[in-house]
Structures are given as structure tokens and as C-alpha cells.
Design an enzyme around this catalytic site. Structure first.
Site, PDB file in Angstrom:
ATOM      1  CG  ASP A   1      71.301   4.450 -17.827  1.00 61.09           C
ATOM      2  OD1 ASP A   1      70.324   4.757 -17.111  1.00 61.09           O
ATOM      3  OD2 ASP A   1      72.230   5.235 -18.092  1.00 61.09           O
TER       4      ASP A   1
ATOM      5  NE  ARG B   1      72.074   3.297 -21.564  1.00 61.20           N
ATOM      6  CZ  ARG B   1      70.828   3.520 -21.974  1.00 61.20           C
ATOM      7  NH1 ARG B   1      70.442   4.729 -22.309  1.00 61.20           N
ATOM      8  NH2 ARG B   1      69.954   2.533 -22.056  1.00 61.20           N
TER       9      ARG B   1
ATOM     10  NE  ARG C   1      72.942  10.778 -24.384  1.00 59.65           N
ATOM     11  CZ  ARG C   1      72.402  10.011 -23.445  1.00 59.65           C
ATOM     12  NH1 ARG C   1      72.046   8.786 -23.716  1.00 59.65           N
ATOM     13  NH2 ARG C   1      72.241  10.472 -22.216  1.00 59.65           N
TER      14      ARG C   1
ATOM     15  CG  HIS D   1      67.407   9.488 -26.178  1.00 63.87           C
ATOM     16  ND1 HIS D   1      67.480   8.702 -25.042  1.00 63.87           N
ATOM     17  CD2 HIS D   1      68.513   9.188 -26.915  1.00 63.87           C
ATOM     18  CE1 HIS D   1      68.587   7.973 -25.078  1.00 63.87           C
ATOM     19  NE2 HIS D   1      69.231   8.252 -26.198  1.00 63.87           N
TER      20      HIS D   1
ATOM     21  CB  CYS E   1      63.058   5.433 -21.598  1.00 67.83           C
ATOM     22  SG  CYS E   1      63.148   7.140 -22.088  1.00 67.83           S
TER      23      CYS E   1
HETATM   24  N1  ARG Z   1      69.978   7.279 -18.299  1.00 69.60           N
HETATM   25  C1  ARG Z   1      69.669   6.938 -19.654  1.00 69.60           C
HETATM   26  C2  ARG Z   1      70.585   7.705 -20.583  1.00 69.60           C
HETATM   27  O1  ARG Z   1      70.880   8.838 -20.305  1.00 69.60           O
HETATM   28  C3  ARG Z   1      68.236   7.222 -19.946  1.00 69.60           C
HETATM   29  C4  ARG Z   1      67.790   6.713 -21.265  1.00 69.60           C
HETATM   30  C5  ARG Z   1      66.375   7.053 -21.531  1.00 69.60           C
HETATM   31  N2  ARG Z   1      65.883   6.359 -22.661  1.00 69.60           N
HETATM   32  C6  ARG Z   1      65.207   6.898 -23.670  1.00 69.60           C
HETATM   33  N3  ARG Z   1      64.756   6.117 -24.594  1.00 69.60           N
HETATM   34  N4  ARG Z   1      65.071   8.207 -23.770  1.00 69.60           N
HETATM   35  O2  ARG Z   1      71.024   7.185 -21.582  1.00 69.60           O
END
Ligand code: ARG
Length: 253
Positions: free
Chosen positions: A49, A74, A123, A152, A246
Site C-alpha cells: 500500500d 501499513r 481511519r 478517507h 492517494c
Molecule cells: N489500500 C489502501 C488502504 O486501504 C488505500 C489507501 C488509499 N489512499 C488514500 N489516500 N485514500 O489504506
């Protein structure tokens, strides 16, 4: 795909790795072609990621507020971002609160004297919004996200220039929708098709709006608002739940 941490990801869906890399290079070339400077943060083994570079920090006026990822898959990315900023001489502040950088924070220098918009619900913790305000010294407006597909802030809202935004209202709580309508009466409002095509996950330099090619309706809306849409093909990146924004961390010095 090794893991799934958002509704767009599916470990059973094959990702065309070669095409993904090609599309990423296409995005890079597009940004360079528009005259922007692009720094690259190299990939690290075990951190797929990392391509979504927006999540590693949030920078305003040369101060970097570091990220602290929600998911253990992550976590290690944050140190790579920190090392990048520190080695380039930025003022770096390590966070105590969970936050995913520009995934959930954005900055509008000309809106109400300089405003940070911040998302929470999936998140980033609301406590990180207060922490960001302390670190960065700008008012932070907290916006609650309510749809897990728009986990996000940057999947549902983006600055079009220094003072105006585009957003998908339904991704936000009713109260947050009122706040956005009050602060940005001239915003470009996206619909469900635009949002599902990742059309809000855009990067604008105030004139050119780089956005996912799938989001043709969104391109038409930004064109009608006086901007120049620049579509890029990012189908493979969408499988990870991301698109143009992203993949890009904005360096505001
Ligand atoms: N697979 C990543 C996650 O779920 C994607 C992140 C996407 N980034 C963003 N800035 N929206 O964390």
C-alpha cells in the site's frame, strides 16, 4: 492482493502488476508534463500500500505532521515517510494519535484565511484533528464520514484550488454536509457515479484537475466550473481503493 482493509479491496481479485506500474508511471509523467516537481518514495518489501503515498504525512507551511496508521499492515510505512522528510530538511512532528495523513487531511490556504479540513469515522481519530491543529496552527474543521466505501476524506472531497472544493455530500453526516455547504457555497457537488468512479480522488494545481479517467462525468463538472480536466488511467490502483490523490503527497513548503 495480500490483504483487504477497505471495501474496494478483494484478495480474490487479481491485480495486473505490470499494468499497475505502467499506470503509476503515466500519472508521474502527467504531473511532470504539467510542470510539477515529483519526488519518489521508493517501494519497500511487504508494504504494497506504499504506492498510496498520500497517507504517510500531512504538510502545511513546511511543517510535517506525521502519520500513524490504523491497520498493522501499513504501520511501517510511516517511518519511510518520516525518513524522507527528515532527510530533506523538513520540520517533522511525530503524532501521538492515529491518523492517515493526506488521506484524511487537506488544506485550503485561501479559504477563510487558511483552513484544514479533516475526516474521521473510519481511519483517523478525531483526537488527531485537535493534535493537527496544535501542530500546524490552523483551524481544523472535523467532518464525519459515514459510508465505508469512502473511508478517507480524499475519496469524497478535494480542493479544486486554494479556496474551493469538490465533494460528494452523501459520504458525510448530515451535520457535516451543512458545515460544508456553509463554508463552501460555490463547491462543485459530485454525484454517486462520480464518487464511485473515484472522481473526487483528484489532484488540482488550481487550473489542471488530474483525475481518474473512469470519472468522465466528474471531468465534465470540473470543466463546467472553469478548470481543465486531465484524465489518467488508474484502473489497477482502484482495486486497492485509491486513485490519483492517494498516490500523491503534496509538499507544501
Ligand atoms: N489500500 C489502501 C488502504 O486501504 C488505500 C489507501 C488509499 N489512499 C488514500 N489516500 N485514500 O489504506
Amino acid at each position: 492482493m495480500e490483504y483487504a482493509i477497505n471495501p474496494w479491496m478483494d484478495t480474490a481479485t487479481p491485480v495486473d502488476r505490470e499494468l499497475a506500474v505502467k499506470q503509476w508511471h503515466g500519472l508521474r509523467e502527467t504531473l511532470l508534463g504539467l510542470g510539477h516537481t515529483v519526488h519518489e518514495l521508493g517501494p519497500e518489501p511487504g508494504l504494497p500500500d506504499m504506492v498510496y503515498a498520500a497517507n504517510g504525512a500531512f504538510v502545511v507551511d513546511g511543517t510535517v505532521y506525521g502519520a500513524r496508521f490504523r491497520h498493522p499492515q501499513r504501520t511501517a510505512e510511516a517511518a519511510a515517510h518520516r525518513a524522507f522528510y527528515e532527510s530533506h530538511g523538513w520540520r517533522f512532528v511525530a503524532p501521538a494519535e492515529t491518523n492517515e495523513g493526506e488521506g484524511d487531511f487537506t488544506y485550503l490556504p485561501a479559504a477563510h484565511g487558511g483552513l484544514i479540513l479533516a475526516g474521521y469515522g473510519f481511519r483517523t481519530e478525531p483526537a488527531a484533528h485537535a493534535e493537527a491543529q496544535e501542530v500546524l496552527g490552523r483551524p481544523v474543521v472535523s467532518l464525519r464520514l459515514v459510508d465505508p466505501r469512502f473511508y478517507h476524506l480524499d475519496t469524497a472531497l478535494a480542493p479544486l484550488d486554494d479556496g474551493n472544493i469538490a465533494y460528494f455530500p452523501e459520504a458525510f453526516s448530515v451535520a457535516a454536509q451543512r458545515v460544508l455547504a456553509q463554508l463552501f457555497p460555490d463547491a462543485v457537488r459530485a454525484d454517486e457515479v462520480d464518487a464511485f468512479g473515484f472522481g473526487l480522488n483528484l489532484v488540482s494545481d488550481g487550473r489542471h484537475v488530474v483525475l481518474n479517467a473512469e470519472a468522465s462525468g466528474m471531468a465534465a463538472k470540473v470543466a463546467a466550473a472553469g478548470y481543465l480536466p486531465v484524465p489518467v488511467e488508474l484502473s489497477e490502483l482502484k482495486k486497492g481503493g485509491g486513485s490519483v490523490k492517494c498516490c500523491v503527497a503534496e509538499l507544501r513548503d
